[in-house]
Design an enzyme around this catalytic site. Structure first.
Site, short mmCIF file in Angstrom:
data_model
loop_
_atom_site.label_atom_id
_atom_site.label_comp_id
_atom_site.label_asym_id
_atom_site.label_seq_id
_atom_site.Cartn_x
_atom_site.Cartn_y
_atom_site.Cartn_z
CE LYS A 21 -2.66 1.03 3.78
NZ LYS A 21 -2.59 2.45 4.17
CB SER A 22 3.94 2.23 1.83
OG SER A 22 3.59 2.54 3.12
CD GLN A 167 1.28 8.91 6.63
OE1 GLN A 167 0.86 9.82 7.34
NE2 GLN A 167 0.63 7.77 6.46
CG ASP A 314 1.59 0.75 9.62
OD1 ASP A 314 1.36 1.68 10.43
OD2 ASP A 314 1.87 0.95 8.42
NE ARG A 345 -3.77 1.16 13.79
CZ ARG A 345 -3.23 1.29 12.58
NH1 ARG A 345 -1.92 1.38 12.46
NH2 ARG A 345 -3.98 1.32 11.51
C1 S3P Z 1 3.21 5.32 5.86
C2 S3P Z 1 3.93 5.77 6.95
C3 S3P Z 1 3.55 5.45 8.34
C4 S3P Z 1 2.61 4.25 8.40
C5 S3P Z 1 1.49 4.37 7.41
C6 S3P Z 1 2.03 4.45 5.99
C7 S3P Z 1 3.66 5.71 4.51
O1 S3P Z 1 2.87 6.56 8.91
O2 S3P Z 1 2.09 4.10 9.71
O3 S3P Z 1 0.63 3.25 7.50
O4 S3P Z 1 3.19 5.12 3.52
O5 S3P Z 1 4.51 6.59 4.41
P1 S3P Z 1 3.65 7.80 9.58
O6 S3P Z 1 4.39 8.53 8.53
O7 S3P Z 1 2.56 8.65 10.20
O8 S3P Z 1 4.55 7.21 10.62
#
Ligand code: S3P
Length: 437
Positions: A21-22, A167, A314, A345
């Site tokens: 997904k990322s 993110q 996650d 969570r």
């Molecule tokens: C993600 C980064 C993580 C993760 C999220 C997906 C990403 O979040 O928990 O499910 O795709 O960059 P954070 O950047 O808030 O840590």
């Protein structure tokens, strides 16, 4: 919608997890910034990735479906200004697009569902503003995010992040693509590095030095390339844990991404005595990929903290389920970030696992689980959180009798096929769909 999971004697078979997904968010966004059409394969069909696709389409990108899990994306002829974008449940959509749009100076409003509206957005607006972007949050630092046109290119600079967030790091790097000088980001611990890797593959110059990554601005569009995504280790996690705790299980997981910034769960399983074999298969889309074989084993408790946490952030709800079946007290610390995910969570995992009879305690920055505890089926709720829904389903596989999960179809945010996968490896009776919420 409710799903009912029954205790199962064992899990046997093969699962091919959906694409990561990322990586999928990044593949679509980078495709929309590229100089040629980009084809993405093994694109997961979860709602979060759909949110990114729909937002990009509203901004003018063009998408052509090429068959199941395959899509071709083409950059907008002209970016559409003044859009009001619905990012649904997806933090990654919101924060990465905020970076892109702030860098390009395209006025946009980013909003989302009630869960996303509770999540902190100053952490992204602040660093973007340091580069001269025009970005502001709604009341209390939450959505809606307003992106404006500052009327000039963003300036280069060095942004130091307070939290290890891929993110936010990605938002800053994406804003930096069009900046007037190099943009460096330092994070307190290494978060997933997919953006850096994929941008490199699209012709962007980046240099890593410890926890600092520096991006050199890129003239013109990215150098588009087709991408075949690896399977999502965060989805594979539910099967890794399920097969570890349901006695007599053996499950193979095909083509899973094993980027070291994501494989904390594999390390934890090994320390706990789990039986996981990693059969390396090479590189896909600049990411290492392997087949994973997992079998049930007696487990012992462990401590998770520090730099390990971003590598399994996650997976913590399902690791809590794992810990209920391990000998001793498993402790998770340094994980306050969990309170800012799709649900709080820490609170939600502790509250719901207790309903199943788990011996679990909430800590300010994590949780403690003592095991092994025989779980008992009960009525639980997913709290609008896809990963909690799937973690509770895994708990239901070992809980005596039936576990009724209210709101379980929120799993569709990342993996709508989880229920079919569990039926296939657990037997037809293991999951039923109920009515109601
Ligand atoms: C993600 C980064 C993580 C993760 C999220 C997906 C990403 O979040 O928990 O499910 O795709 O960059 P954070 O950047 O808030 O840590």
């Amino acid at each position: 919608m409710t799903h009912i999971v029954s205790q199962t004697p064992r899990l046997l078979g093969t699962v091919r997890p959906p694409g990561d997904k990322s990586l999928a968010h990044r593949a679509l966004i980078f495709g929309a910034l590229s100089d040629c059409p980009v084809t993405v394969r093994r694109l997961p069909d979860g709602e979060d990735v759909r949110s990114t696709r729909d937002c990009l389409a509203r901004l003018g990108a063009d998408f052509v479906d090429l068959g199941p899990g395959a899509v071709r994306v083409r950059a907008p002829m002209r970016w559409s200004r003044g859009q009001h974008l619905d990012c649904g449940n997806s933090g990654t959509t919101t924060r990465l697009l905020a970076g892109v749009l702030a860098g390009l100076g395209i006025p946009t409003v980013l909003d989302g569902d009630p869960s996303l509206r509770r999540r902190p957005m100053r952490r992204v607006a602040g660093p973007l503003a340091e580069l001269g972007a025009d970005v502001s949050t709604g009341p209390d630092g939450r959505l809606p995010l307003q992106v404006g046109d500052p009327g000039h290119r963003l300036r280069g600079g060095h942004v130091v992040l307070a939290v290890a967030s891929a993110q936010v790091k990605s938002a800053v790097l994406l804003a930096g693509l069009n900046a007037a000088g190099p943009v460096a980001v330092t994070e307190p611990a290494l978060s997933r590095d997919h953006t850096e890797r994929m941008l490199g593959g699209f012709g962007v110059e980046l240099v890593r030095d410890g926890l600092t990554i520096t991006l050199y601005p890129h003239e013109g569009r990215l150098q588009g390339r087709d991408l075949d995504l690896p399977g999502d280790i965060s989805t594979a996690a539910f099967f890794l844990v399920a097969a570890s705790i349901v006695p007599g299980s053996e499950v193979a997981l095909q083509g899973v991404g094993i980027n070291p910034t994501r494989t904390g769960l594999l390390d934890v399983l090994r320390v706990m005595g789990g039986r996981v074999d990693v059969l390396a298969r090479g590189d896909v889309a600049g990411e290492p990929v392997a087949d994973l074989h997992v079998a049930s084993a007696p487990l012992r408790a462990t401590v998770l903290r520090g730099d390990l946490i971003p590598r399994l952030i996650d997976e913590i709800p399902v690791i809590a389920v794992l810990a209920t079946q391990a000998e001793g007290t498993t402790v998770v610390r340094d994980a306050t970030e969990l309170r800012f995910k799709e649900s709080d969570r820490i609170t939600a995992t502790v509250r719901e696992l207790r309903k199943l009879g788990a011996d679990v305690r909430e800590l300010e920055d994590g949780l403690e689980v003592t095991g092994p505890t025989p779980l008992t089926g009960a009525r639980v709720r997913a709290d609008g959180d896809h990963r909690l829904a799937m973690a509770l389903a895994v708990a239901g596989l070992v809980a005596d009798g039936e576990t009724v999960i209210d709101g379980a179809d929120v799993a569709a945010v990342s993996h709508p096929g989880i229920w079919d996968d569990l039926r296939r490896i657990g037997g037809r009776g293991v999951v039923r769909t109920g009515g109601g919420r």
